[in-house]
Every structure is written in structure tokens, then in C-alpha cells.
Design a protein around this motif. Sequence first.
Motif, PDB file in Angstrom:
ATOM      1  N   SER A 142      -2.598   7.594   2.870  1.00  0.00           N
ATOM      2  CA  SER A 142      -2.242   6.947   4.135  1.00  0.00           C
ATOM      3  C   SER A 142      -3.365   7.287   5.105  1.00  0.00           C
ATOM      4  CB  SER A 142      -0.913   7.503   4.637  1.00  0.00           C
ATOM      5  OG  SER A 142      -0.589   6.954   5.881  1.00  0.00           O
ATOM      6  N   LYS A 143      -4.173   6.287   5.501  1.00  0.00           N
ATOM      7  CA  LYS A 143      -5.324   6.557   6.360  1.00  0.00           C
ATOM      8  C   LYS A 143      -5.381   5.577   7.527  1.00  0.00           C
ATOM      9  CE  LYS A 143     -10.271   7.231   6.555  1.00  0.00           C
ATOM     10  NZ  LYS A 143     -10.155   8.317   7.482  1.00  0.00           N
ATOM     11  N   PHE A 144      -5.328   6.134   8.719  1.00  0.00           N
ATOM     12  CA  PHE A 144      -5.528   5.346   9.928  1.00  0.00           C
ATOM     13  C   PHE A 144      -6.987   5.465  10.347  1.00  0.00           C
ATOM     14  CE2 PHE A 144      -0.949   5.613  10.318  1.00  0.00           C
ATOM     15  CZ  PHE A 144      -0.612   4.418  10.944  1.00  0.00           C
ATOM     16  N   THR A 145      -7.618   4.342  10.612  1.00  0.00           N
ATOM     17  CA  THR A 145      -8.984   4.358  11.121  1.00  0.00           C
ATOM     18  C   THR A 145      -9.014   4.125  12.629  1.00  0.00           C
ATOM     19  OG1 THR A 145      -9.235   2.021  10.561  1.00  0.00           O
ATOM     20  CG2 THR A 145     -10.003   3.629   8.930  1.00  0.00           C
ATOM     21  N   LEU A 166      -1.937  12.004   4.391  1.00  0.00           N
ATOM     22  CA  LEU A 166      -3.074  11.794   5.290  1.00  0.00           C
ATOM     23  C   LEU A 166      -4.349  12.440   4.758  1.00  0.00           C
ATOM     24  CD1 LEU A 166      -1.331  12.304   8.751  1.00  0.00           C
ATOM     25  CD2 LEU A 166      -2.286  10.167   7.856  1.00  0.00           C
ATOM     26  N   ASP A 212      -5.428   0.273  12.830  1.00  0.00           N
ATOM     27  CA  ASP A 212      -6.016  -0.207  11.584  1.00  0.00           C
ATOM     28  C   ASP A 212      -5.846   0.875  10.531  1.00  0.00           C
ATOM     29  OD1 ASP A 212      -6.922  -2.571  12.799  1.00  0.00           O
ATOM     30  OD2 ASP A 212      -8.771  -1.599  13.454  1.00  0.00           O
ATOM     31  N   THR A 213      -5.495   0.443   9.330  1.00  0.00           N
ATOM     32  CA  THR A 213      -5.373   1.367   8.206  1.00  0.00           C
ATOM     33  C   THR A 213      -6.329   0.949   7.099  1.00  0.00           C
ATOM     34  OG1 THR A 213      -3.628   0.095   7.122  1.00  0.00           O
ATOM     35  CG2 THR A 213      -2.927   1.808   8.672  1.00  0.00           C
ATOM     36  N   HIS A 214      -6.682   1.926   6.298  1.00  0.00           N
ATOM     37  CA  HIS A 214      -7.463   1.660   5.088  1.00  0.00           C
ATOM     38  C   HIS A 214      -6.994   2.682   4.046  1.00  0.00           C
ATOM     39  CE1 HIS A 214     -11.552   0.554   3.127  1.00  0.00           C
ATOM     40  NE2 HIS A 214     -10.514   0.324   2.356  1.00  0.00           N
ATOM     41  N   ASN A 215      -5.800   2.438   3.536  1.00  0.00           N
ATOM     42  CA  ASN A 215      -5.174   3.339   2.576  1.00  0.00           C
ATOM     43  C   ASN A 215      -5.870   3.242   1.230  1.00  0.00           C
ATOM     44  OD1 ASN A 215      -3.410   3.753   4.688  1.00  0.00           O
ATOM     45  ND2 ASN A 215      -1.787   2.524   3.815  1.00  0.00           N
ATOM     46  N   GLU A 243      -5.903  10.653   1.948  1.00  0.00           N
ATOM     47  CA  GLU A 243      -6.218   9.275   2.351  1.00  0.00           C
ATOM     48  C   GLU A 243      -5.339   8.236   1.662  1.00  0.00           C
ATOM     49  OE1 GLU A 243     -10.434   8.514   2.252  1.00  0.00           O
ATOM     50  OE2 GLU A 243     -10.789   9.964   3.853  1.00  0.00           O
ATOM     51  N   HIS A 271       8.492   6.011   8.154  1.00  0.00           N
ATOM     52  CA  HIS A 271       7.549   4.898   8.217  1.00  0.00           C
ATOM     53  C   HIS A 271       8.312   3.588   8.416  1.00  0.00           C
ATOM     54  CE1 HIS A 271       3.890   7.074   6.927  1.00  0.00           C
ATOM     55  NE2 HIS A 271       4.746   7.860   6.312  1.00  0.00           N
TER      56      HIS A 271
END
Length: 143
Positions: free
Chosen positions: A78-81, A73, A106-109, A76, A58
Amino acid sequence: MKKTLLVAVFLLGHIISFAQGNDEKAVAEAVERIRVAIIGAKEADLMKLTSPKLTYGHSNGLLEDQKEFIRALVSEESKFTKIELSEQTITVSGDVALVRHKLMGDTHNKGKEPAAVRLGVLMVLQKISGQWVLIGRQAFKLV
């Protein structure tokens, strides 16, 4: 004799060039499947597209193996939207491919506010049993 040899060399060059082009296309398709799988975060898809020997770096210096990469992943953590790739280059050498691109997403971890990411990425894929799989990845923050 010279003419036959010249034709053979010419045809061999075209065959190699065609095979290289096909490999580059297959690698690009594998990268796209990986991009979609990261957003989808389905364990089975991620397992198929990555090597058990995966080393995933990373931009913050965190290193993960295949198990940790997939766990982060799926959970979530580590979450990529959204992930958009640009300026992609692919170099194939035998059963190894080097892929460089820019990643905007865009991420929304879990536990964090949504955030935009802007990264440079180097991916290493290897052709195993006829399939290109991710064996290495390193990201760095773009300035």
C-alpha cells in the motif's frame, strides 16, 4: 462576592477555551505528521504516531491492526505518493479527538497501476503520555 465568582467563572471559561484550542492545534499537527509518515513509509515514524490498539479501516472494507498497517506501507503493498487533505474538522473531548476530512491522493501499490483516490475519512486520536496518536481510522469512497 458575586463579582469575584463572576470573574472566576469568566477566567475558567477562557482557560478551558484556550486549552481546547491548543488541543485542536496539536491534533492538527499530529494529523499532518501522520500524513507525512504514510507517504514516507518509515516504520519508526509510523510506530510513534499510532497506537498498538490501532484499527485502520480502508474504503474497500479491509481492516488492519497497527502491525498490518505498518507492514503494508513499508513493503509498498500500500503506497501513497501524494496525499492532500481538505475540509478538515476537529472535535476534542478530553483525551479523544475526532477528525474528519476529505483525502485526495495518488497511490502506486505493488503490482498495480498508479491510481487516484478520493476518500472521506474519520480518524480517532487519543492523547497518550502527552502525545496524540492514531487509534482508529475509517475511510469511505466519495462519489
